[in-house]
Design an enzyme around this catalytic site. Sequence first.
Site, PDB file in Angstrom:
ATOM      1  N   LYS A  22       0.824  -1.210   0.000  1.00 28.41           N
ATOM      2  CA  LYS A  22       0.000   0.000   0.000  1.00 28.41           C
ATOM      3  C   LYS A  22       0.856   1.257   0.000  1.00 28.41           C
ATOM      4  O   LYS A  22       0.653   2.172  -0.802  1.00 28.41           O
ATOM      5  CB  LYS A  22      -0.922   0.012   1.235  1.00 28.41           C
ATOM      6  CG  LYS A  22      -1.620   1.337   1.455  1.00 28.41           C
ATOM      7  CD  LYS A  22      -2.485   1.339   2.695  1.00 28.41           C
ATOM      8  CE  LYS A  22      -1.820   1.793   3.947  1.00 28.41           C
ATOM      9  NZ  LYS A  22      -1.664   3.245   4.144  1.00 28.41           N
ATOM     10  N   ASN A  23       1.797   1.319   0.918  1.00 27.43           N
ATOM     11  CA  ASN A  23       2.530   2.572   1.078  1.00 27.43           C
ATOM     12  C   ASN A  23       3.524   2.843  -0.047  1.00 27.43           C
ATOM     13  O   ASN A  23       3.969   3.980  -0.225  1.00 27.43           O
ATOM     14  CB  ASN A  23       3.183   2.642   2.468  1.00 27.43           C
ATOM     15  CG  ASN A  23       2.119   2.821   3.546  1.00 27.43           C
ATOM     16  OD1 ASN A  23       0.983   3.217   3.254  1.00 27.43           O
ATOM     17  ND2 ASN A  23       2.468   2.510   4.787  1.00 27.43           N
ATOM     18  N   CYS A 117      -6.280  12.552  10.891  1.00 26.71           N
ATOM     19  CA  CYS A 117      -5.986  11.150  11.052  1.00 26.71           C
ATOM     20  C   CYS A 117      -6.223  10.799  12.495  1.00 26.71           C
ATOM     21  O   CYS A 117      -6.229  11.671  13.356  1.00 26.71           O
ATOM     22  CB  CYS A 117      -4.552  10.918  10.662  1.00 26.71           C
ATOM     23  SG  CYS A 117      -3.803   9.564  11.463  1.00 26.71           S
ATOM     24  N   ARG A 122      -0.451  15.050  12.354  1.00 27.09           N
ATOM     25  CA  ARG A 122       0.537  14.545  11.392  1.00 27.09           C
ATOM     26  C   ARG A 122       1.101  15.738  10.628  1.00 27.09           C
ATOM     27  O   ARG A 122       0.676  16.047   9.524  1.00 27.09           O
ATOM     28  CB  ARG A 122      -0.114  13.512  10.466  1.00 27.09           C
ATOM     29  CG  ARG A 122      -0.501  12.265  11.215  1.00 27.09           C
ATOM     30  CD  ARG A 122      -1.121  11.211  10.336  1.00 27.09           C
ATOM     31  NE  ARG A 122      -0.168  10.588   9.435  1.00 27.09           N
ATOM     32  CZ  ARG A 122      -0.448   9.497   8.728  1.00 27.09           C
ATOM     33  NH1 ARG A 122      -1.622   8.926   8.830  1.00 27.09           N
ATOM     34  NH2 ARG A 122       0.443   8.978   7.915  1.00 27.09           N
ATOM     35  N   ASP A 305       3.388   0.147  11.973  1.00 29.27           N
ATOM     36  CA  ASP A 305       2.134  -0.296  11.350  1.00 29.27           C
ATOM     37  C   ASP A 305       1.758  -1.731  11.728  1.00 29.27           C
ATOM     38  O   ASP A 305       0.699  -2.222  11.327  1.00 29.27           O
ATOM     39  CB  ASP A 305       2.214  -0.141   9.828  1.00 29.27           C
ATOM     40  CG  ASP A 305       2.326   1.320   9.421  1.00 29.27           C
ATOM     41  OD1 ASP A 305       1.968   2.197  10.238  1.00 29.27           O
ATOM     42  OD2 ASP A 305       2.786   1.592   8.291  1.00 29.27           O
ATOM     43  N   ARG A 397      -9.322   0.222   3.414  1.00 28.07           N
ATOM     44  CA  ARG A 397      -8.339   1.150   2.835  1.00 28.07           C
ATOM     45  C   ARG A 397      -7.008   0.463   2.563  1.00 28.07           C
ATOM     46  O   ARG A 397      -6.249   0.906   1.712  1.00 28.07           O
ATOM     47  CB  ARG A 397      -8.093   2.327   3.790  1.00 28.07           C
ATOM     48  CG  ARG A 397      -9.252   3.292   3.824  1.00 28.07           C
ATOM     49  CD  ARG A 397      -8.997   4.383   4.813  1.00 28.07           C
ATOM     50  NE  ARG A 397      -7.751   5.070   4.475  1.00 28.07           N
ATOM     51  CZ  ARG A 397      -7.347   6.187   5.034  1.00 28.07           C
ATOM     52  NH1 ARG A 397      -8.075   6.749   5.966  1.00 28.07           N
ATOM     53  NH2 ARG A 397      -6.226   6.753   4.682  1.00 28.07           N
TER      54      ARG A 397
HETATM   55  N1  EPU Z   1       6.645  14.075  11.056  1.00 30.29           N
HETATM   56  C1  EPU Z   1       6.827  15.410  11.390  1.00 30.29           C
HETATM   57  N2  EPU Z   1       6.930  16.319  10.373  1.00 30.29           N
HETATM   58  C2  EPU Z   1       6.847  15.963   9.060  1.00 30.29           C
HETATM   59  C3  EPU Z   1       6.653  14.595   8.732  1.00 30.29           C
HETATM   60  C4  EPU Z   1       6.555  13.671   9.759  1.00 30.29           C
HETATM   61  O1  EPU Z   1       6.920  15.762  12.563  1.00 30.29           O
HETATM   62  O2  EPU Z   1       6.945  16.831   8.199  1.00 30.29           O
HETATM   63  C5  EPU Z   1       6.578  13.075  12.136  1.00 30.29           C
HETATM   64  C6  EPU Z   1       5.210  12.385  12.203  1.00 30.29           C
HETATM   65  O3  EPU Z   1       4.299  13.134  12.948  1.00 30.29           O
HETATM   66  C7  EPU Z   1       5.593  11.062  12.833  1.00 30.29           C
HETATM   67  C8  EPU Z   1       6.985  10.763  12.266  1.00 30.29           C
HETATM   68  O4  EPU Z   1       7.481  12.036  11.837  1.00 30.29           O
HETATM   69  O5  EPU Z   1       5.667  11.209  14.215  1.00 30.29           O
HETATM   70  C9  EPU Z   1       7.051   9.797  11.101  1.00 30.29           C
HETATM   71  O6  EPU Z   1       6.173  10.220  10.081  1.00 30.29           O
HETATM   72  P1  EPU Z   1       6.338   9.815   8.546  1.00 30.29           P
HETATM   73  O7  EPU Z   1       6.416  11.062   7.748  1.00 30.29           O
HETATM   74  O8  EPU Z   1       7.442   8.804   8.399  1.00 30.29           O
HETATM   75  O9  EPU Z   1       4.949   9.107   8.248  1.00 30.29           O
HETATM   76  P2  EPU Z   1       4.059   9.237   6.948  1.00 30.29           P
HETATM   77  O10 EPU Z   1       4.911   9.310   5.758  1.00 30.29           O
HETATM   78  O11 EPU Z   1       3.015  10.274   7.151  1.00 30.29           O
HETATM   79  C10 EPU Z   1       4.011   6.676   6.456  1.00 30.29           C
HETATM   80  C11 EPU Z   1       2.957   5.632   6.286  1.00 30.29           C
HETATM   81  C12 EPU Z   1       2.330   5.299   7.626  1.00 30.29           C
HETATM   82  C13 EPU Z   1       3.427   4.837   8.587  1.00 30.29           C
HETATM   83  C14 EPU Z   1       4.548   5.881   8.669  1.00 30.29           C
HETATM   84  C15 EPU Z   1       5.730   5.427   9.497  1.00 30.29           C
HETATM   85  C16 EPU Z   1       2.194   6.183   4.079  1.00 30.29           C
HETATM   86  C17 EPU Z   1       1.098   6.661   3.221  1.00 30.29           C
HETATM   87  N3  EPU Z   1       1.946   6.134   5.367  1.00 30.29           N
HETATM   88  O12 EPU Z   1       3.342   7.821   6.975  1.00 30.29           O
HETATM   89  O13 EPU Z   1       1.462   4.224   7.384  1.00 30.29           O
HETATM   90  O14 EPU Z   1       2.902   4.618   9.868  1.00 30.29           O
HETATM   91  O15 EPU Z   1       5.019   6.194   7.341  1.00 30.29           O
HETATM   92  O16 EPU Z   1       6.304   4.288   8.933  1.00 30.29           O
HETATM   93  O17 EPU Z   1       3.256   5.796   3.593  1.00 30.29           O
HETATM   94  C18 EPU Z   1      -0.382   2.818   7.712  1.00 30.29           C
HETATM   95  O18 EPU Z   1      -0.058   2.214   6.683  1.00 30.29           O
HETATM   96  O19 EPU Z   1      -1.264   2.391   8.499  1.00 30.29           O
HETATM   97  C19 EPU Z   1       0.277   4.079   8.033  1.00 30.29           C
HETATM   98  C20 EPU Z   1      -0.208   4.952   8.885  1.00 30.29           C
END
Ligand code: EPU
Length: 420
Positions: A22-23, A117, A122, A305, A397
């Site tokens: 998915k991701n 979310c 986020r 996850d 999803r």
């Molecule tokens: N963060 C910040 N600032 C930013 C970006 C992230 O503070 O600009 C923080 C977030 O709040 C969090 C941490 O950094 O505490 C990690 O966030 P990350 O950006 O890595 O997460 P994401 O890209 O929003 C993806 C997956 C999530 C998964 C996370 C961590 C996708 C679409 N989603 O989210 O997947 O938990 O990486 O591996 O790729 C799921 O599949 O259920 C899911 C939530």
Amino acid sequence: MEYFEIVGGKRLSGEVYINGAKNAAVAMLPAALAGNDVCVLENLPNIEDVHSLVDALRKIGAKCEFRDQHTLVIDSRDVTDHNAHYESVKKTRASYYLVGVLLGRFGKATVALPGGCNFGTRPIDQHIKGFEALGAEVKIEHGMIIAQAERLVGTNIYLDLVSVGATINIMLAAIYAEGTTIIENAAKEPHVVDTANFLNAMGAKIKGAGTDVMRIVGVKEMHGAEYMIIPDQIEAGTYLIAGAITGGEVTVRNIIPKHMDSISAKLQEMNCQIEVGDDFVTLNVPGKLTSANIKTMTYPGFPTDLQPQMTALLCVAEGTGIITETIWENRFQYISELKRMGCLITVEGRMAVVEGGTQLTGAEALATDLRAGAALVVAGLAAKGRTLVGNVRYIDRGYEDLVQKLTNLGAEIRRVEIEE
Ligand code: EPU
């Protein structure tokens, strides 16, 4: 409302075929817009998040046609619109990748802020910091992210924290930037590497994906590519945990076992037997499950996850297990729902203490997000009696054919509609 109805206590056994990640898919759909050409994505999972993004791509002018359930042809030659409105992006957070790709290709992107979310704020400050470092001006106005740049110029970007989303988004924006962009403290997740490989197949020059430092040399042109998405490590992990909680024997097929290392290791620590093959992992439970401590980390650490599903497993394992969630500030909300099934869990900030050895009992519970829903289903498989998991739209999803796949493994589960 739709529910999953589960009658627990059935031992799972057999093989389950794992779909595309998915991701990775939700990053590659926007990434396919990077060139002015036609891309073919294979092994796309047939899940709601993919369909929402395909709709968003269509709304900005991409022609998207499914060759079959898992293969999509994306023709981005008519994309001229750099506006993605709330209606088309509200369903999936990953729509923020449209900012990076449109900014990179057109020097301009106006994309609605993705919806909220259920596990805390986020922020996207690191994405924005990256775009600005490349020379873009970024504003958030009326719920839209507006990014524009006369020209993007490569530079060094040090991420304050490891972020999958920021790493991919900055990589997308930097494809055409003049000179070299270096992302330090980059995320190393398999889906980051897969997205970089796809972009390279389209003509990008990205090196170092899968390490802390990525180097992107700007190119003048990108072209189409045909690309097969990697299998979903989280889907695979969910089925292994489901097998374990029922004391069963489950093989997950069509996977990259290396991506499963942290999960397999933890399951072994809990007394599961793991056999690893070229494209499969088999789990069985020869004796009693024992507890373990888990700390979620960025890749190659234990994935956040799978944290909720693991909590369900710890509830039935002998002994006390401590879970420390280091990625998300508030990813324990599902625990109050899990407790309806008799779990003994205490939450203190980012730690949850699980008293194991519990015979779970069937109950009605609501999924609060995708993985929370998966955890309730996993718990339901081991619970005595009937469990009803509500809010299944969250589960849809991210899991293709969950009911059918679990049924094939011997579970008693069905989708039911219950009037409010
Ligand atoms: N963060 C910040 N600032 C930013 C970006 C992230 O503070 O600009 C923080 C977030 O709040 C969090 C941490 O950094 O505490 C990690 O966030 P990350 O950006 O890595 O997460 P994401 O890209 O929003 C993806 C997956 C999530 C998964 C996370 C961590 C996708 C679409 N989603 O989210 O997947 O938990 O990486 O591996 O790729 C799921 O599949 O259920 C899911 C939530």
